[in-house]
Structures are given as structure tokens and as C-alpha cells.
Write a protein that holds these residues in place. Structure first.
Motif, mmCIF file in Angstrom:
data_model
loop_
_atom_site.group_PDB
_atom_site.id
_atom_site.type_symbol
_atom_site.label_atom_id
_atom_site.label_comp_id
_atom_site.label_asym_id
_atom_site.label_seq_id
_atom_site.Cartn_x
_atom_site.Cartn_y
_atom_site.Cartn_z
ATOM 1 N N LEU A 5 -2.083 -2.959 22.917
ATOM 2 C CA LEU A 5 -0.746 -2.405 23.093
ATOM 3 C C LEU A 5 -0.858 -0.897 23.324
ATOM 4 O O LEU A 5 -1.548 -0.190 22.585
ATOM 5 C CB LEU A 5 0.096 -2.694 21.850
ATOM 6 N N LEU A 6 -0.175 -0.408 24.352
ATOM 7 C CA LEU A 6 -0.156 1.019 24.669
ATOM 8 C C LEU A 6 1.274 1.527 24.512
ATOM 9 O O LEU A 6 2.213 0.911 24.998
ATOM 10 C CB LEU A 6 -0.628 1.253 26.108
ATOM 11 N N VAL A 7 1.422 2.682 23.845
ATOM 12 C CA VAL A 7 2.749 3.240 23.590
ATOM 13 C C VAL A 7 2.747 4.710 24.005
ATOM 14 O O VAL A 7 1.853 5.470 23.628
ATOM 15 C CB VAL A 7 3.124 3.134 22.096
ATOM 16 N N ASP A 8 3.746 5.086 24.790
ATOM 17 C CA ASP A 8 3.949 6.489 25.165
ATOM 18 C C ASP A 8 5.251 6.955 24.546
ATOM 19 O O ASP A 8 6.290 6.298 24.685
ATOM 20 C CB ASP A 8 4.043 6.649 26.685
ATOM 21 N N VAL A 9 5.206 8.121 23.880
ATOM 22 C CA VAL A 9 6.401 8.731 23.315
ATOM 23 C C VAL A 9 6.616 10.033 24.081
ATOM 24 O O VAL A 9 5.769 10.922 24.049
ATOM 25 C CB VAL A 9 6.239 8.998 21.804
ATOM 26 N N ILE A 10 7.746 10.123 24.771
ATOM 27 C CA ILE A 10 8.025 11.270 25.633
ATOM 28 C C ILE A 10 9.167 12.078 25.029
ATOM 29 O O ILE A 10 10.242 11.544 24.738
ATOM 30 C CB ILE A 10 8.410 10.793 27.052
ATOM 31 N N ASN A 11 8.926 13.384 24.852
ATOM 32 C CA ASN A 11 9.957 14.285 24.354
ATOM 33 C C ASN A 11 10.805 14.712 25.549
ATOM 34 O O ASN A 11 10.310 15.353 26.476
ATOM 35 C CB ASN A 11 9.316 15.498 23.680
ATOM 36 N N ASN A 12 12.079 14.363 25.549
ATOM 37 C CA ASN A 12 12.970 14.686 26.666
ATOM 38 C C ASN A 12 13.525 16.103 26.590
ATOM 39 O O ASN A 12 14.309 16.507 27.442
ATOM 40 C CB ASN A 12 14.116 13.672 26.732
ATOM 41 N N LYS A 13 13.167 16.854 25.555
ATOM 42 C CA LYS A 13 13.587 18.253 25.352
ATOM 43 C C LYS A 13 15.098 18.407 25.173
ATOM 44 O O LYS A 13 15.643 19.475 25.376
ATOM 45 C CB LYS A 13 13.118 19.148 26.512
ATOM 46 N N ASN A 14 15.793 17.316 24.836
ATOM 47 C CA ASN A 14 17.236 17.385 24.572
ATOM 48 C C ASN A 14 17.578 16.620 23.290
ATOM 49 O O ASN A 14 18.628 16.002 23.184
ATOM 50 C CB ASN A 14 18.025 16.843 25.759
ATOM 51 N N ASN A 15 16.641 16.658 22.343
ATOM 52 C CA ASN A 15 16.760 15.956 21.056
ATOM 53 C C ASN A 15 16.786 14.440 21.212
ATOM 54 O O ASN A 15 17.345 13.735 20.382
ATOM 55 C CB ASN A 15 17.948 16.443 20.237
ATOM 56 N N THR A 16 16.204 13.950 22.296
ATOM 57 C CA THR A 16 15.991 12.514 22.454
ATOM 58 C C THR A 16 14.532 12.278 22.827
ATOM 59 O O THR A 16 13.850 13.176 23.334
ATOM 60 C CB THR A 16 16.885 11.903 23.562
ATOM 61 N N ILE A 17 14.077 11.079 22.526
ATOM 62 C CA ILE A 17 12.734 10.673 22.933
ATOM 63 C C ILE A 17 12.850 9.370 23.713
ATOM 64 O O ILE A 17 13.774 8.593 23.497
ATOM 65 C CB ILE A 17 11.785 10.478 21.722
ATOM 66 N N THR A 18 11.918 9.182 24.619
ATOM 67 C CA THR A 18 11.819 7.925 25.347
ATOM 68 C C THR A 18 10.520 7.261 24.933
ATOM 69 O O THR A 18 9.451 7.889 24.966
ATOM 70 C CB THR A 18 11.835 8.157 26.871
ATOM 71 N N ILE A 19 10.620 6.028 24.515
ATOM 72 C CA ILE A 19 9.449 5.269 24.078
ATOM 73 C C ILE A 19 9.199 4.170 25.099
ATOM 74 O O ILE A 19 10.082 3.349 25.362
ATOM 75 C CB ILE A 19 9.664 4.688 22.671
#
Length: 162
Positions: free
Chosen positions: A22-36
Motif C-alpha cells: 500500500l502506498l499513501v501520499d499526503v499532500i499539504n494544500n497550503k490552505n489548512n486542508t490535506i489531500t490523501i
């Protein structure tokens, strides 16, 4: 020749036992949200995997939802230290949460993060050890069958000669 084919089959099976990572990417959207985003290393989507955000301070579940078909979610960043847990059934990934722009309101201890990291390493080592022992067990079973058949044939030939 059959013995060689059996060994090749066992090696092939043991390699494929650990081939579904399993591969997981956590992306900081720089607007107090994250995309997983999640997927398996075979490029198969990890839809229906359970995503949880767990507080490192209280242990409570801050967010819980299954991944949709696209295998990605965008969610608000919690105001307290948390960890991201993605549970795909046969495999579970734990990642440290990203802080919001203004930082966390409450700070947990680094000891909690270190303990979680150590538990993950212990789990990975146990999985690898299990695969190695299963592989050795298969080889020993095949060798037992091979030598048993060889000795049985030898005994039958001796009985026919008498």
C-alpha cells in the motif's frame, strides 16, 4: 524435472506474497486542508480503504471515512496533533499528520510518535520473518516429499528384485 518446477513455483508464490504494498501520499494544500491519495504498488486503487485521523493527545478518532472510488480525499487539517491511519484490510499505514498553517493548538509528546514508529517497524519485521519461515517451510515439505518418493521407489525396486 518435476522437482525443479515445484521449486520455481514455490519461489514465485513466495515473491508474490509480499508484492501487494500500500502506498499513501499526503499532500499539504497550503490552505489548512490535506489531500490523501492511496493506491497499491500494482497501480490498483485503494478504494474502500478506511481512513482515520487519530488524535495523538487524547487518542480519539477525529475523522473517519472510507476512500471513494478515486482513492483520494481532501479534508480539513485538525487543530491538534494527529496521525493518519489508512487501513486497507491486509495492510495498514500510519503517517504523521501535517500541521495547519497556524500550528497545532495542543502539543503531544514526541514519545508518542516514537512509540508509534517503533510499533510500525516491529510489525514490518514480523511480516518479513513470517514470509521467510513460510518459504523455508515450503522448501522443507518439498524436500521431504522428494526424498520420500525417491526412497519409496528404491525400496520397491529392491522388493521386485527379490
Amino acid at each position: 524435472m518435476k522437482f525443479k518446477n515445484i521449486i520455481i513455483f514455490i519461489v514465485f508464490i513466495s515473491i508474490n506474497l509480499s508484492a501487494h504494498t500500500l502506498l499513501v501520499d499526503v499532500i499539504n494544500n497550503k490552505n489548512n486542508t490535506i489531500t490523501i491519495k492511496a493506491q497499491f504498488d500494482t497501480k490498483q486503487k485503494a478504494s474502500e480503504a478506511m481512513l482515520r485521523l487519530e488524535s495523538l493527545i487524547s487518542g480519539q478518532i477525529l475523522y473517519k471515512k472510507r476512500l471513494p472510488y478515486e482513492s483520494q480525499l481532501t479534508i480539513d487539517i485538525p487543530k491538534e496533533q494527529y496521525q493518519i491511519v489508512l487501513d486497507a484490510g491486509e495492510e495498514q499505514i500510519v503517517k504523521e499528520g501535517i500541521a495547519p498553517i497556524e500550528g497545532f493548538n495542543k502539543f503531544g509528546s514526541k514519545e508518542v510518535l516514537e512509540k508509534l514508529s517503533k510499533n510500525k517497524q516491529d510489525h514490518d519485521e514480523l511480516g518479513n520473518t513470517l514470509i521467510i519461515f513460510l518459504f523455508i517451510g515450503f522448501i522443507l515439505i518439498i524436500l521431504t516429499i522428494y526424498f520420500s518418493a525417491k526412497n519409496t521407489n528404491k525400496i520397491l525396486k529392491e522388493l521386485k528384485n527379490k
